[in-house]
Design a protein around this motif. Structure first.
Motif, PDB file in Angstrom:
ATOM      1  N   VAL A  16      75.635   7.116 -39.861  1.00 26.15           N
ATOM      2  CA  VAL A  16      75.786   5.798 -39.248  1.00 26.15           C
ATOM      3  C   VAL A  16      74.932   4.822 -40.053  1.00 26.15           C
ATOM      4  O   VAL A  16      73.870   5.201 -40.546  1.00 26.15           O
ATOM      5  CB  VAL A  16      75.334   5.819 -37.771  1.00 26.15           C
ATOM      6  N   ARG A  75      86.716   1.805 -27.347  1.00 30.53           N
ATOM      7  CA  ARG A  75      85.459   2.428 -26.951  1.00 30.53           C
ATOM      8  C   ARG A  75      85.690   3.254 -25.684  1.00 30.53           C
ATOM      9  O   ARG A  75      85.063   3.053 -24.664  1.00 30.53           O
ATOM     10  CB  ARG A  75      84.378   1.377 -26.694  1.00 30.53           C
ATOM     11  N   TYR A  80      85.321   8.632 -26.871  1.00 29.81           N
ATOM     12  CA  TYR A  80      84.758   8.144 -28.135  1.00 29.81           C
ATOM     13  C   TYR A  80      83.253   7.952 -28.014  1.00 29.81           C
ATOM     14  O   TYR A  80      82.479   8.419 -28.846  1.00 29.81           O
ATOM     15  CB  TYR A  80      85.427   6.833 -28.545  1.00 29.81           C
ATOM     16  N   SER A 114      81.205  11.161 -27.907  1.00 33.95           N
ATOM     17  CA  SER A 114      81.167  11.994 -29.110  1.00 33.95           C
ATOM     18  C   SER A 114      80.685  11.246 -30.349  1.00 33.95           C
ATOM     19  O   SER A 114      80.437  11.851 -31.385  1.00 33.95           O
ATOM     20  CB  SER A 114      82.555  12.578 -29.392  1.00 33.95           C
ATOM     21  N   SER A 115      80.534   9.940 -30.257  1.00 31.28           N
ATOM     22  CA  SER A 115      80.162   9.136 -31.408  1.00 31.28           C
ATOM     23  C   SER A 115      78.686   9.293 -31.754  1.00 31.28           C
ATOM     24  O   SER A 115      77.828   9.356 -30.876  1.00 31.28           O
ATOM     25  CB  SER A 115      80.449   7.661 -31.116  1.00 31.28           C
ATOM     26  N   ARG A 125      77.142   6.972 -33.225  1.00 30.18           N
ATOM     27  CA  ARG A 125      76.597   5.620 -33.119  1.00 30.18           C
ATOM     28  C   ARG A 125      75.876   5.373 -31.793  1.00 30.18           C
ATOM     29  O   ARG A 125      74.871   4.691 -31.734  1.00 30.18           O
ATOM     30  CB  ARG A 125      77.731   4.602 -33.289  1.00 30.18           C
TER      31      ARG A 125
END
Length: 125
Positions: free
Chosen positions: A28, A59, A63, A66-67, A69
């Motif tokens: 990231v 979003r 998502y 599991s992101s 970010r």
């Protein structure tokens, strides 16, 4: 025209990617590190405003859960500071980090002073 960086989509000469590559640890905020390295080495970056790419900005709960970010971004911010120890601070329209104090700030969008939010001063590892 000539720009300092692009995000999420770009074409490059293979030689530039081999010479300046991505930091494999950084999942990231990797664009900032990569394009900063290009800038340091005098590599030109050109933008073509006529080119459009559709980017999925959804979003969903799947998502977000599991992101990398969300919730773990601070872990990845440290690598710009480690890769470029001469950098005291670094700012983009989306985030500002201070390598000297190992803190970062995500702006409060549409605020009069977006970087004066209580969310500033978050610690990096």
């Amino acid at each position: 025209g000539v720009v300092d960086a692009t995000h999420n989509f770009f074409l490059a000469r293979r030689s530039a990617l081999v010479q300046h590559g991505w930091d494999a640890r950084q999942k990231v905020m990797e664009h900032e590190t990569f394009f900063y390295a290009l800038w340091l080495h005098g590599q030109r970056v050109l933008a073509c405003p006529a080119v459009r790419v559709q980017h999925n900005t959804s979003r969903s709960l799947a998502y977000v859960s599991s992101s990398l970010r969300f919730g773990r971004m601070a872990y990845f911010l440290q690598y710009l500071c480690k890769d470029f120890p001469e950098v005291a601070s670094f700012a983009t329209p989306f985030i500002r980090w201070d390598c000297a104090t190992r803190t970062y700030c995500e702006p409060t969008f549409n605020a009069r002073f977006p970087y004066n939010a209580p969310e500033c001063g978050k610690a990096m590892p």
